[in-house]
Design an enzyme around this catalytic site. Structure first.
Site: not given
Length: 420
Positions: A16, A115-116
């Site tokens: 993350d 974003d992950e």
């Protein structure tokens, strides 16, 4: 007790990027993402604009987080308030994925969101060391090459990696959970909504059954859970034991998948016909999202938020229909019913949300005796999607999008719903 010997035991990392939008913008301004005070807002010209991301210090010291409003940001000279750079964020996200590809093949990478990501490192140990060593290398390279902070959770399956990330790695930087850690690290979690996949509604129901910790959920009678929640009860039980049988790339909780879109309008909408025009555009988008995954749904939800001039408020209502659908006009018809039944006349509207849930595969259709064109409507919808995919979203728009109320033309210039 759960027999973990029969369960998948892989090495999966959940990576993350901390406050991704805010961190990227901080680096672009030459600031340290972890030390600066920075908030990314949708539109600097609107004081009610939503905060899309805030740096860690902004969250900790000023309480500004994603979803806050711009007018809530204190007037402090240390604070930077910037607009999003979506195209740049996406380019950086792609670079991060390429960095993962240095360690594992593309097939072992699942980009969960901008974003992950999940990265499966089984088989890479002979080259790079164990999962923790690989995690340290990846974290160091992201920080050295992009100046961006990240956290990495490691687990024997996607669920455990995600839980490890949310509950420990976000504080520690890198953390690893194994099945034997479940009783010590997972079962003490309370309130239940802190467990990934449990929302407030499910939590309330579980609390009503006398379940307040993950440990109590794990030791509850499985048959009673299935009787209350159906297949979801089975998932809740096994997730409480850290068990997840889904393959890389599959949704972690299959039964919770839904398709929806919410929109905060650029102005207050006072006329009913204008509200309905935007509602139709949103139904079009929800239908498209479902069709993209070849899914259809039986339950349509409509959420209407009134303007702050009306002191806020609004309603959220759902209705299930007999046959699953992803046809725009069928979604719109249900939304219209809900709107007529619940909308308070003369109220000005500022937000609209439509969700399609109770999802099934869209590989069959029940033909109706009095609607022989339903199959053609479905095929037409897929054809329109293909044209838009090839020539751009503006290639085909409904006439309502060219009215004063329509928002699709404006939104077609955005990227990810925000300024590029």
């Amino acid at each position: 007790m759960m027999d973990y010997g029969t369960m998948p035991n892989q090495s999966i990392m959940c990576i993350d990027m901390k406050s991704f939008y805010a961190s990227c913008s901080a680096v672009m301004l030459g600031l340290n993402p972890l030390e600066c005070y920075l908030a990314v807002v949708g539109d600097l010209q609107r004081t009610g604009s939503i905060v899309l991301a805030a740096s860690p210090k902004m969250k900790k010291e000023f309480g500004i987080k994603t979803g806050s409003r711009m007018f809530e940001i204190p007037d402090d000279p240390r604070i930077f308030v910037v607009e999003p750079k979506m195209a740049t964020y996406l380019r950086v996200s792609t670079e991060i994925t390429r960095l993962f590809n240095r360690y594992v093949p593309k097939e072992a990478i699942h980009v969960y969101s901008v974003d992950e990501s999940f990265v499966k490192v089984d088989g890479a140990a002979s080259l790079w060391g164990d999962a923790r060593s690989i995690a340290e290398k990846i974290k160091d390279e992201i920080e050295r090459e992009l100046q961006l902070p990240c956290a990495i959770g490691i687990g024997p399956n996607m669920l455990m990696a995600k839980l490890c990330l949310d509950l420990e790695a976000k504080h520690e930087g890198i953390a690893e959970w194994k099945y034997e850690d479940v009783p010590n690290k997972l079962w003490s979690i309370s309130p239940l909504r802190e467990m990934w996949g449990i929302g407030r509604r499910v939590e309330k129901t579980l609390n009503g059954m006398g379940i307040f910790t993950v440990g109590q959920l794990a030791n509850y009678d499985l048959q009673l859970l299935e009787a209350k929640f159906g297949i979801m009860g089975n998932q809740l039980y096994h997730h409480a034991w850290g068990v997840d049988l889904s393959d890389m790339g599959a949704p972690i909780i299959e039964g919770q998948v839904s398709f929806g879109k919410s929109q905060i309008l650029l102005r207050d909408y006072k006329e009913e016909h204008e509200i309905k025009q935007v509602m139709l555009e949103i139904c079009e988008e929800v239908g498209r999202r479902a069709r993209t995954h070849h899914k259809a749904g039986r339950t349509v939800s409509l959420g209407i938020g009134y303007s702050k001039d009306e002191f806020g408020g609004g309603f959220q209502r759902s209705r299930s229909i007999s046959e699953p659908t992803n046809i725009t006009m069928e979604l719109y018809k249900v939304c219209l019913e809900l709107f007529r039944e619940n909308y308070k006349k003369q109220k000005t509207v500022r937000s609209i949300a439509v969700t399609l849930s109770n999802i099934v595969d869209d590989n069959e259709m029940q033909l109706a005796l009095f609607d022989t064109s339903r199959w053609k409507k479905r095929e037409l919808s897929y054809t329109v999607d293909r044209i838009r995919h090839k020539y751009g979203h503006k290639a085909l728009l409904r006439a309502v999008s060219y009215t004063e109320a329509g928002t699709a033309v404006y939104r077609s210039r955005l990227l990810g719903g925000h300024k590029a």
